[in-house]
Scaffold this active site. Structure first.
Site, short mmCIF file in Angstrom:
data_model
loop_
_atom_site.label_atom_id
_atom_site.label_comp_id
_atom_site.label_asym_id
_atom_site.label_seq_id
_atom_site.Cartn_x
_atom_site.Cartn_y
_atom_site.Cartn_z
N LYS A 1 0.85 -1.19 0.00
CA LYS A 1 0.00 0.00 0.00
C LYS A 1 0.89 1.24 0.00
CE LYS A 1 -3.70 2.34 2.56
NZ LYS A 1 -4.58 2.28 3.74
N LYS B 1 -2.28 -1.68 -3.60
CA LYS B 1 -3.12 -0.47 -3.59
C LYS B 1 -2.23 0.76 -3.66
CE LYS B 1 -6.45 2.02 -0.66
NZ LYS B 1 -7.15 2.06 0.63
#
Length: 328
Positions: A197, A249
Site C-alpha cells: 500500500k 493499492k
C-alpha cells in the site's frame, strides 16, 4: 511487394473473433464493492468528489447490499464513518460502533451471497486521522498499534466478518491478527492483507468519504511510490505471516508491483482501484473528454491483465450489471 504470411490481424477481424481469443475476461464474481456507512445518517449522503458514491445510512446500506448480491459481485468491503473520534479510535472496537453494527447487518442480510470484508484500520476512528496509536513525539507507534489491531480483529470477527482487511501498513500486523483470531477460536476468519500500500496522491476523495481527520501524512508507514522491490518484499512478509489474500493499492499506477506479486504468490492477489482513479475517469467523462463506459472496462481489464484475481472498485455493481446484460 511484400506479402507477410504472419498476420496477427486475422484474430482481430470481427467482434466474435476478438471475444473468442481474448486473454483476459471480467466476471462479476471478481469485483468487490467498497461501501461507506455513516453513523447517524438519515439517508444516503453523496460524496462530492466521487459522483455516484454515497455514505450510506443503515437503511440505504441494506438496500445496496441486496442490489450488490443481485448483481452477482464477489463481496463488499466495509468502512465505518463514526460521529465521534478519539486518540485511540475507540469506536473501532465498540460492538455498537458503526462498522461493527454494519458488519452484523451485512452478515445477516447477504452473508450467504457475498463475502463480507471489513477495513481493519484506525484512521476512520481517530481524531488525528492516522492509522495507529500515536507516541509522545507524534509518530505512529507500531507495536502499540498492533495491540489495537488485534482487538479490532476480534471485534470484527465477532460481528461476522468473513475477511478482516488490515490496511494500516504496520510491521507484523498480519501475524498479530492471525494469532489473536486463532487463539479466540476464529480459525475460519480470513485475512485480506493490504500488503503493498503506497503513500499515494490518489487517496484524496476517499478521505472525504470517511470524513478523515488526518493531520500530516502517512509516508512513514505507507510505501514510497518510487520503490518497486519493496512492494514485493512487503507481500512476501505477509504471506509468511499467514495472509489468506494479498493486495496491491492503488492499482493503475502500480501495475508493475501487482505483476511482481502475482508472479510469486501462492494465495489470491487482489488490487484496489482507489477513489482517485474513479474520480479521474468520472471527471474526464463528465467533460466529454473520454468514453466513460469504455474507460471503466479498460481500466479494470488492465488490472486483471496485470495479475489481479479480483478488484475492489466503486464501479463493481454497475460493471457486473453490464456484464450480466451482455451474457443474457
Amino acid at each position: 511487394m511484400l506479402h507477410p504470411h504472419v498476420r496477427p490481424r486475422r484474430l482481430r477481424s470481427t467482434p466474435a473473433m476478438r471475444r473468442l481469443v481474448a486473454e483476459t475476461r471480467l466476471h462479476p464474481a471478481e469485483l468487490i464493492l467498497p461501501m461507506f456507512i455513516r453513523e447517524g445518517a438519515g439517508g444516503p449522503v453523496p460524496v462530492g468528489s466521487m459522483p455516484g458514491v454515497v455514505q450510506h445510512s443503515l437503511d440505504s446500506f441494506r438496500a445496496a447490499l441486496h442490489e450488490a448480491a443481485a448483481a452477482g459481485i464477489g463481496g463488499v468491503n466495509l468502512f465505518g464513518v463514526p460521529e465521534v473520534h478519539d486518540a485511540i479510535g475507540s469506536g473501532a472496537t465498540d460492538e455498537n460502533g458503526i462498522l461493527n453494527v454494519a458488519t452484523r447487518i451485512a452478515r445477516e442480510e447477504v452473508g450467504d451471497a457475498l463475502v463480507i470484508q471489513t477495513d481493519l484500520c484506525l484512521d476512520e476512528f481517530t481524531d488525528h486521522g492516522h492509522c495507529g496509536v500515536l507516541a509522545a513525539d507524534g509518530s505512529v507507534d507500531n507495536d502499540a498499534t498492533l495491540v489495537r489491531y488485534a482487538e479490532m480483529a476480534l471485534a470484527q470477527a465477532s460481528a461476522g466478518a468473513h475477511l478482516v482487511a488490515p490496511s494500516g501498513m504496520m510491521d507484523g500486523q498480519v501475524a498479530v491478527i492471525r494469532e489473536a483470531l486463532d487463539e479466540n477460536g476464529f480459525h475460519d476468519t480470513g485475512i485480506l492483507a493490504y500488503s503493498a500500500k503506497y503513500a499515494s496522491a490518489f487517496y484524496g476523495p476517499f478521505r472525504e468519504a470517511v470524513d478523515s481527520q488526518l493531520k500530516g501524512d502517512r509516508r512513514s508507514y505507507q510505501q514510497d511510490p518510487a520503490n518497486r522491490r519493496e512492494g514485493l518484499r512487503e507481500a512476501t512478509l505477509d504471506l509468511a505471516e499467514g495472509a489468506d489474500i494479498v493486495m496491491v493499492k492503488p492499482a493503475m499506477a502500480y501495475l508493475d508491483v501487482l505483476a511482481d506479486v502475482a508472479a510469486v504468490s501462492d494465495v489470491p492477489v487482489w488490487a484496489y482501484q482507489v477513489s482517485g482513479e474513479y474520480a479521474m475517469v468520472e471527471a474526464a467523462a463528465a467533460h466529454g473528454w473520454i468514453d466513460r463506459d469504455r474507460a471503466i472496462l479498460e481500466t479494470l481489464t488492465g488490472i486483471r491483465r496485470a495479475g489481479a484475481d479480483a478488484v475492489l472498485t466503486y464501479w463493481a455493481v454497475e460493471v457486473a450489471t453490464r456484464l450480466l446484460g451482455r451474457s443474457a
